[in-house]
Design an enzyme around this catalytic site. Structure first.
Site, PDB file in Angstrom:
ATOM      1  N   SER A 113       4.020   8.529 -26.476  1.00  0.00           N
ATOM      2  CA  SER A 113       3.252   8.795 -25.123  1.00  0.00           C
ATOM      3  C   SER A 113       4.179   8.102 -23.982  1.00  0.00           C
ATOM      4  O   SER A 113       5.022   7.332 -24.144  1.00  0.00           O
ATOM      5  CB  SER A 113       2.163   7.720 -25.445  1.00  0.00           C
ATOM      6  OG  SER A 113       1.664   7.728 -24.201  1.00  0.00           O
ATOM      7  N   TYR A 159      -2.461  -0.453 -27.962  1.00  0.00           N
ATOM      8  CA  TYR A 159      -2.356   0.740 -28.352  1.00  0.00           C
ATOM      9  C   TYR A 159      -1.044   1.275 -28.000  1.00  0.00           C
ATOM     10  O   TYR A 159      -0.198   1.873 -28.785  1.00  0.00           O
ATOM     11  CB  TYR A 159      -3.452   1.716 -27.573  1.00  0.00           C
ATOM     12  CG  TYR A 159      -3.008   3.099 -27.554  1.00  0.00           C
ATOM     13  CD1 TYR A 159      -3.101   3.922 -28.494  1.00  0.00           C
ATOM     14  CD2 TYR A 159      -2.615   3.589 -26.473  1.00  0.00           C
ATOM     15  CE1 TYR A 159      -2.635   5.238 -28.579  1.00  0.00           C
ATOM     16  CE2 TYR A 159      -2.050   4.891 -26.185  1.00  0.00           C
ATOM     17  CZ  TYR A 159      -2.101   5.839 -27.265  1.00  0.00           C
ATOM     18  OH  TYR A 159      -1.624   6.825 -27.420  1.00  0.00           O
ATOM     19  N   LYS A 186       2.861   2.835 -29.716  1.00  0.00           N
ATOM     20  CA  LYS A 186       3.854   3.901 -29.802  1.00  0.00           C
ATOM     21  C   LYS A 186       5.070   3.493 -29.403  1.00  0.00           C
ATOM     22  O   LYS A 186       6.061   4.015 -30.082  1.00  0.00           O
ATOM     23  CB  LYS A 186       3.179   4.686 -28.374  1.00  0.00           C
ATOM     24  CG  LYS A 186       1.944   5.306 -28.545  1.00  0.00           C
ATOM     25  CD  LYS A 186       2.021   6.268 -29.675  1.00  0.00           C
ATOM     26  CE  LYS A 186       0.609   6.967 -29.988  1.00  0.00           C
ATOM     27  NZ  LYS A 186       0.430   7.851 -31.157  1.00  0.00           N
ATOM     28  N   ASN A 195      -0.219  14.104 -20.156  1.00  0.00           N
ATOM     29  CA  ASN A 195      -1.758  14.207 -20.003  1.00  0.00           C
ATOM     30  C   ASN A 195      -2.209  15.525 -20.701  1.00  0.00           C
ATOM     31  O   ASN A 195      -2.353  16.377 -19.712  1.00  0.00           O
ATOM     32  CB  ASN A 195      -2.315  13.508 -19.049  1.00  0.00           C
ATOM     33  CG  ASN A 195      -2.274  12.299 -18.555  1.00  0.00           C
ATOM     34  OD1 ASN A 195      -1.395  11.574 -18.549  1.00  0.00           O
ATOM     35  ND2 ASN A 195      -3.235  11.660 -18.492  1.00  0.00           N
TER      36      ASN A 195
HETATM   37  N1  UFG Z   1     -10.183   8.412 -14.694  1.00  0.00           N
HETATM   38  C1  UFG Z   1     -11.185   8.410 -13.679  1.00  0.00           C
HETATM   39  N2  UFG Z   1     -12.390   8.363 -14.403  1.00  0.00           N
HETATM   40  C2  UFG Z   1     -12.793   8.713 -15.667  1.00  0.00           C
HETATM   41  C3  UFG Z   1     -11.551   8.719 -16.623  1.00  0.00           C
HETATM   42  C4  UFG Z   1     -10.191   8.628 -16.155  1.00  0.00           C
HETATM   43  O1  UFG Z   1     -11.123   8.403 -12.754  1.00  0.00           O
HETATM   44  O2  UFG Z   1     -13.800   8.666 -16.169  1.00  0.00           O
HETATM   45  C5  UFG Z   1      -8.653   8.544 -14.215  1.00  0.00           C
HETATM   46  C6  UFG Z   1      -8.060   7.310 -14.749  1.00  0.00           C
HETATM   47  O3  UFG Z   1      -8.348   6.041 -13.894  1.00  0.00           O
HETATM   48  C7  UFG Z   1      -6.512   8.120 -14.614  1.00  0.00           C
HETATM   49  C8  UFG Z   1      -6.731   9.510 -14.637  1.00  0.00           C
HETATM   50  O4  UFG Z   1      -8.183   9.718 -14.682  1.00  0.00           O
HETATM   51  O5  UFG Z   1      -6.067   7.738 -13.148  1.00  0.00           O
HETATM   52  C9  UFG Z   1      -6.438   9.932 -16.086  1.00  0.00           C
HETATM   53  O6  UFG Z   1      -7.242   9.183 -16.980  1.00  0.00           O
HETATM   54  P1  UFG Z   1      -7.256   9.426 -18.633  1.00  0.00           P
HETATM   55  O7  UFG Z   1      -7.787   8.345 -19.075  1.00  0.00           O
HETATM   56  O8  UFG Z   1      -7.389  10.941 -18.789  1.00  0.00           O
HETATM   57  O9  UFG Z   1      -5.762   9.287 -18.981  1.00  0.00           O
HETATM   58  P2  UFG Z   1      -4.631   8.111 -18.660  1.00  0.00           P
HETATM   59  O10 UFG Z   1      -3.272   8.733 -18.264  1.00  0.00           O
HETATM   60  O11 UFG Z   1      -5.098   6.936 -18.348  1.00  0.00           O
HETATM   61  O12 UFG Z   1      -4.336   7.871 -20.419  1.00  0.00           O
HETATM   62  C10 UFG Z   1      -3.446   8.593 -21.017  1.00  0.00           C
HETATM   63  C11 UFG Z   1      -3.800   8.691 -22.379  1.00  0.00           C
HETATM   64  C12 UFG Z   1      -3.664   7.321 -23.191  1.00  0.00           C
HETATM   65  C13 UFG Z   1      -2.360   6.757 -22.906  1.00  0.00           C
HETATM   66  C14 UFG Z   1      -2.106   6.646 -21.425  1.00  0.00           C
HETATM   67  C15 UFG Z   1      -0.831   6.269 -21.170  1.00  0.00           C
HETATM   68  O13 UFG Z   1      -4.990   9.122 -22.816  1.00  0.00           O
HETATM   69  O14 UFG Z   1      -3.705   7.632 -24.612  1.00  0.00           O
HETATM   70  O15 UFG Z   1      -2.253   8.065 -21.028  1.00  0.00           O
HETATM   71  O16 UFG Z   1      -0.582   6.204 -19.787  1.00  0.00           O
HETATM   72  F1  UFG Z   1      -2.182   5.502 -23.224  1.00  0.00           F
END
Ligand code: UFG
Length: 340
Positions: free
Chosen positions: A126, A151, A155, A181
């Site tokens: 990741s 988590y 990785k 993503n």
């Molecule tokens: N977000 C919102 N509202 C929500 C969900 C997400 O505003 O309900 C925002 C988050 O704050 C972030 C973006 O949307 O800015 C993406 O969020 P995600 O949870 O979809 O993805 P992330 O980049 O936070 O997480 C992903 C993977 C994880 C991993 C992480 C590492 O899903 O498994 O990247 O950066 F750990």
């Protein structure tokens, strides 16, 4: 010798990869314990390709169950290892569960590959290993930062265990793909992302909100240093990600890898804000999305996107689908699941 064990093959990324593998020249055995996936995805795979993958219900962190599996399928040539616990927040509450599950699985699979003579290992890593990078886009040479969650650390440590093991085992070669993503679903709408309970990730939360299952999307923070203040990520189609796994495996089978352990970024190579995702979703779905801005989510980074030139040069991989395509397939899948 073309039999591949796909751990977590009933899950979101795993099921899409199984379709691409079976459409290529590989024979697939799925192992899944359905802790965060659905047996229905196996039916979806069968409807897409007209053949059913072999399924073994077992837990990768249980050595004796996995030993049984390898005894039965002693001609496994390689493993693509997806199976893992993946909720960042939950991992902070239950670190030992995450370390036990995610780390033991890797150790078991590498031990069994060694014991039974399998040669190839592809690992789901990741972009979380980069933390908040100082320079964007991130390349594979960018420094790794201390993980923000147990988590994320599984990785990083997972990559370390694989690297050390393959250096000591001339017969095994590994590739770690560092995902940015992945979003979207198979264009057939037969398989897709089906989170149990409240989604953690942005796109399933958006599609569930549009489907009326959630009252509104909460956008976590609009005070980031970005054009509209919301956080930036690198979103790309899960089918493109699935294809990256086939190319990684092909590279190992052909022996065209340059070392026993290689790492590739896989993403679209473009940073997109949360509000841009919301707008693009509204455009492709024709639905107005109910949302509100709330405070930042603990542990979130501000921005990250990938330099994918290494994957392009070495794997011949690059995203083909647009963000809009990906969002439309995510929406079509949600509609199908909800009977809309
Ligand atoms: N977000 C919102 N509202 C929500 C969900 C997400 O505003 O309900 C925002 C988050 O704050 C972030 C973006 O949307 O800015 C993406 O969020 P995600 O949870 O979809 O993805 P992330 O980049 O936070 O997480 C992903 C993977 C994880 C991993 C992480 C590492 O899903 O498994 O990247 O950066 F750990």
């Amino acid at each position: 010798m073309n039999k591949i064990l796909v751990t977590g093959g009933a899950g979101y990324i795993g099921s899409h990869t199984v379709v691409e593998l079976m459409n290529s020249w590989y024979e697939v055995v799925i192992v899944d314990n359905f802790s965060n996936s659905n047996p229905g995805s196996i039916d979806g795979i069968e409807r897409i390709i007209g053949r059913r993958p072999v399924l073994v219900e077992a837990d990768c962190s249980d050595y004796s169950q996995m030993h049984e599996l390898f005894k039965k399928h002693s001609d496994i040539a390689g493993v693509i290892h997806f199976a893992a616990l993946k909720a960042v927040g939950e991992s902070v509450e239950k670190p030992l569960e995450y370390y036990r599950n995610n780390i033991l699985s890797i150790i078991n699979l590498l031990s069994l590959l060694r014991e039974f003579g399998g040669k190839h290992f592809v690992f789901s890593s990741s972009c979380t290993v980069y933390g908040q990078p100082d320079v964007l886009p991130v390349t594979e040479q960018s420094p790794l930062k201390p993980a923000m969650s147990p988590y994320g650390n599984t990785k990083k440590v997972g990559e370390d265990i694989i690297r050390d093991t393959v250096l000591a085992s001339a017969n095994i070669s590994a590739i770690a793909l560092r995902y940015f993503n992945p979003i979207g679903a198979h264009p057939s709408s037969e398989i897709g992302e089906l989170p149990l309970g409240k989604p953690d990730n942005l796109v399933p939360f958006i599609t569930q909100t549009a489907a009326g299952i959630r009252p509104k999307l909460q956008i976590f923070g609009n005070d980031y240093n970005s054009p509209d203040g919301t956080a930036i990520r690198d979103y790309f189609h899960v089918v493109d990600l699935a294809k990256a796994h086939v190319l990684a495996l092909d590279r190992l089978f052909k022996g065209s890898n340059k070392s026993n352990f290689e790492v590739f970024n896989v993403g679209a190579g473009q940073g997109v804000t949360v509000l841009e995702i919301v707008k693009a979703f509204e455009k492709v779905s024709g639905k107005k999305l109910n949302y509100e801005i709330v405070g930042r989510r603990a542990g979130d980074i501000e921005k990250v996107w990938a330099d994918t030139s290494l994957a392009e040069k070495e794997l011949g991989w690059k995203v083909k689908s647009s963000l809009e395509d990906a969002l439309l397939t995510a929406w079509n899948w949600e509609k199908k699941v909800r009977g809309i």
